[in-house]
Write a protein that holds these residues in place. Structure first.
Motif, PDB file in Angstrom:
ATOM      1  N   TRP A 295     -33.168 110.819  52.874  1.00  0.00           N
ATOM      2  CA  TRP A 295     -32.158 109.999  52.191  1.00  0.00           C
ATOM      3  C   TRP A 295     -31.759 110.571  50.829  1.00  0.00           C
ATOM      4  O   TRP A 295     -30.795 110.122  50.234  1.00  0.00           O
ATOM      5  CB  TRP A 295     -32.666 108.565  52.023  1.00  0.00           C
ATOM      6  N   ILE A 296     -32.508 111.535  50.337  1.00  0.00           N
ATOM      7  CA  ILE A 296     -32.143 112.197  49.075  1.00  0.00           C
ATOM      8  C   ILE A 296     -31.436 113.495  49.436  1.00  0.00           C
ATOM      9  O   ILE A 296     -32.057 114.454  49.899  1.00  0.00           O
ATOM     10  CB  ILE A 296     -33.377 112.469  48.191  1.00  0.00           C
ATOM     11  N   LYS A 297     -30.110 113.520  49.262  1.00  0.00           N
ATOM     12  CA  LYS A 297     -29.275 114.620  49.748  1.00  0.00           C
ATOM     13  C   LYS A 297     -29.193 115.746  48.725  1.00  0.00           C
ATOM     14  O   LYS A 297     -29.198 115.514  47.519  1.00  0.00           O
ATOM     15  CB  LYS A 297     -27.873 114.108  50.062  1.00  0.00           C
ATOM     16  N   GLU A 298     -29.084 116.980  49.238  1.00  0.00           N
ATOM     17  CA  GLU A 298     -28.895 118.122  48.352  1.00  0.00           C
ATOM     18  C   GLU A 298     -27.606 117.992  47.544  1.00  0.00           C
ATOM     19  O   GLU A 298     -27.487 118.544  46.445  1.00  0.00           O
ATOM     20  CB  GLU A 298     -28.903 119.427  49.151  1.00  0.00           C
ATOM     21  N   SER A 299     -26.635 117.264  48.095  1.00  0.00           N
ATOM     22  CA  SER A 299     -25.363 117.071  47.386  1.00  0.00           C
ATOM     23  C   SER A 299     -25.532 116.252  46.109  1.00  0.00           C
ATOM     24  O   SER A 299     -24.625 116.194  45.281  1.00  0.00           O
ATOM     25  CB  SER A 299     -24.350 116.369  48.307  1.00  0.00           C
ATOM     26  N   PHE A 300     -26.727 115.626  45.903  1.00  0.00           N
ATOM     27  CA  PHE A 300     -26.974 114.859  44.684  1.00  0.00           C
ATOM     28  C   PHE A 300     -27.229 115.765  43.483  1.00  0.00           C
ATOM     29  O   PHE A 300     -27.372 115.285  42.367  1.00  0.00           O
ATOM     30  CB  PHE A 300     -28.170 113.922  44.867  1.00  0.00           C
ATOM     31  N   GLY A 301     -27.300 117.080  43.724  1.00  0.00           N
ATOM     32  CA  GLY A 301     -27.377 118.047  42.632  1.00  0.00           C
ATOM     33  C   GLY A 301     -28.678 117.972  41.857  1.00  0.00           C
ATOM     34  O   GLY A 301     -29.770 118.094  42.414  1.00  0.00           O
ATOM     35  N   ALA A 302     -28.568 117.771  40.530  1.00  0.00           N
ATOM     36  CA  ALA A 302     -29.737 117.780  39.655  1.00  0.00           C
ATOM     37  C   ALA A 302     -30.736 116.684  40.034  1.00  0.00           C
ATOM     38  O   ALA A 302     -31.953 116.871  39.910  1.00  0.00           O
ATOM     39  CB  ALA A 302     -29.297 117.619  38.203  1.00  0.00           C
ATOM     40  N   PHE A 303     -30.237 115.553  40.495  1.00  0.00           N
ATOM     41  CA  PHE A 303     -31.122 114.472  40.908  1.00  0.00           C
ATOM     42  C   PHE A 303     -31.982 114.914  42.092  1.00  0.00           C
ATOM     43  O   PHE A 303     -33.185 114.623  42.155  1.00  0.00           O
ATOM     44  CB  PHE A 303     -30.309 113.232  41.269  1.00  0.00           C
TER      45      PHE A 303
END
Length: 370
Positions: A295-303
């Motif tokens: 659920w934590i996507k690579e598209s979230f960048g720095a997060f």
């Protein structure tokens, strides 16, 4: 046939910006992008500005799902007997329709855009990431500069998403804690429509309060389902014993079943153990994290990077033997609860486990050679 357009009223846009646009409204707008909420906000800004400038006018909405380019151009050129005066015309173009022009339709549109009607403000919105080589893009980019205003509405990620949430709240005179921000984004991802809906509810929940805390988010937003369990796991990952005990106490105060807490803890340590085994087998860190925290996507960048590194540190915060012992201890607690442990005993079992975990983590870290 066009429909008289009644767009939903969205909050979050600047009335000052609308007022400043009065008398300077471009005649043709070309919007595209994958974030529909931002596009709808922008369209509503234009509608408000048009209403202030035109005094009287009508809003018409065409969709390429229902009409052809030829029918739209015919209505724009000939006018409408039922809707006289200035017009704001919205044309929505779904993905897949960007090359749907027949040769004659393309010619008619190029002619119209070269000498558009002065009493018509036209918005064409393509709901997706547009191909710069498509007919739609090429037709609108052929308009002389000054006549066209092009805007792209990209999906918000990372710090841009954080800034958008804070800015959206600031416009309503509110601020929020870092924990509350993380809870909202973890639950809704980068879906701005869901985030806006939850923010609206939070603002109505305590209208006089200027600051929103994690407790407000957990209390009010059903999309933050199970966030306290998540927060407990988060405190174990980051190595925050005081926070872990606070969250555990709050979970038990809210009558969360101890079995559910034990289940969440057990899954956490199973994830750590599995991650350790995969990494020792040579799997890449990103693969391991993506499999266990999808659920934590690579598209979230720095997060994404922050959460990945936090998880990987937790993987090696205990020895493999300690990870297996943690799972065994939790199994024993689960058996005791199911075997009839009293309501007074259950919190003690869980608190003792938390103390054990952080003691083992402290001993492991202090025994490492830097």
């Amino acid at each position: 046939m066009p429909g008289v357009w009644s767009w939903p009223s969205w909050r979050g846009f600047s009335l000052d910006e609308m007022a400043s646009a009065k008398g300077n409204l471009a005649s043709i707008f070309f919007f595209h992008g994958e974030e529909p909420f931002l596009a709808e906000e922008r369209i509503e800004e234009i509608r408000e500005s048009f209403a202030a400038e035109a005094g009287e006018g009508v809003f018409l909405h065409f969709s390429l799902d229902e009409v052809t380019w030829a029918e739209i151009i015919e209505s724009l050129r000939t006018g409408d007997l039922f809707h006289s005066g200035r017009k704001l015309v919205l044309v929505t173009v779904p993905e897949g329709k960007e090359n749907s022009f027949e040769p004659e339709e393309e010619r008619l549109w190029r002619d119209y855009l070269a000498s558009s009607q002065p009493d018509v403000v036209l918005i064409v919105y393509y709901s997706g990431k547009i191909d710069r080589n498509s007919k739609l893009y090429q037709i609108f980019k052929s308009i002389k500069s000054g006549q066209l205003r092009e805007e792209e509405f990209k999906i918000k990620k990372g710090r841009e998403l954080d800034h958008w949430v804070r800015n959206y709240l600031q416009k309503q005179g509110k601020s929020l804690s870092p924990e509350a921000l993380m809870a909202l984004i973890d639950s809704a991802g980068n879906n701005l429509r869901i985030l806006a809906r939850e923010i609206e509810k939070l603002c109505l929940y305590r209208p006089q309060a200027k600051h929103i805390d994690l407790e407000d988010v957990v209390a009010l937003c059903p999309s933050v389902r199970g966030f306290l369990e998540y927060e407990l796991i988060e405190s174990l990952e980051t190595g925050s014993p005081s926070r872990a005990l606070q969250v555990l106490s709050k979970l038990l105060d809210e009558a969360s079943k101890a079995e559910i807490i034990v289940g969440a803890l057990t899954q956490f340590f199973k994830d750590l153990l599995l991650a350790r085994e995969w990494l020792e087998q040579g799997q890449e860190e990103r693969f391991v994290f993506n499999q266990l925290r999808p659920w934590i996507k690579e598209s979230f960048g720095a997060f994404y990077e922050l959460k990945k590194n936090q998880f990987l540190r937790a993987v090696f915060s205990l020895s493999e033997a300690d990870l297996r012992e943690a799972i065994n201890r939790l199994h024993s607690i689960d058996q005791a609860i199911k075997g009839g442990a009293s309501d007074r005993e259950q919190p003690i079992f869980l608190a003792e486990f938390i103390f054990w975990y952080f003691e083992r983590r402290k001993n492991k870290n202090s025994g490492q050679i830097s």
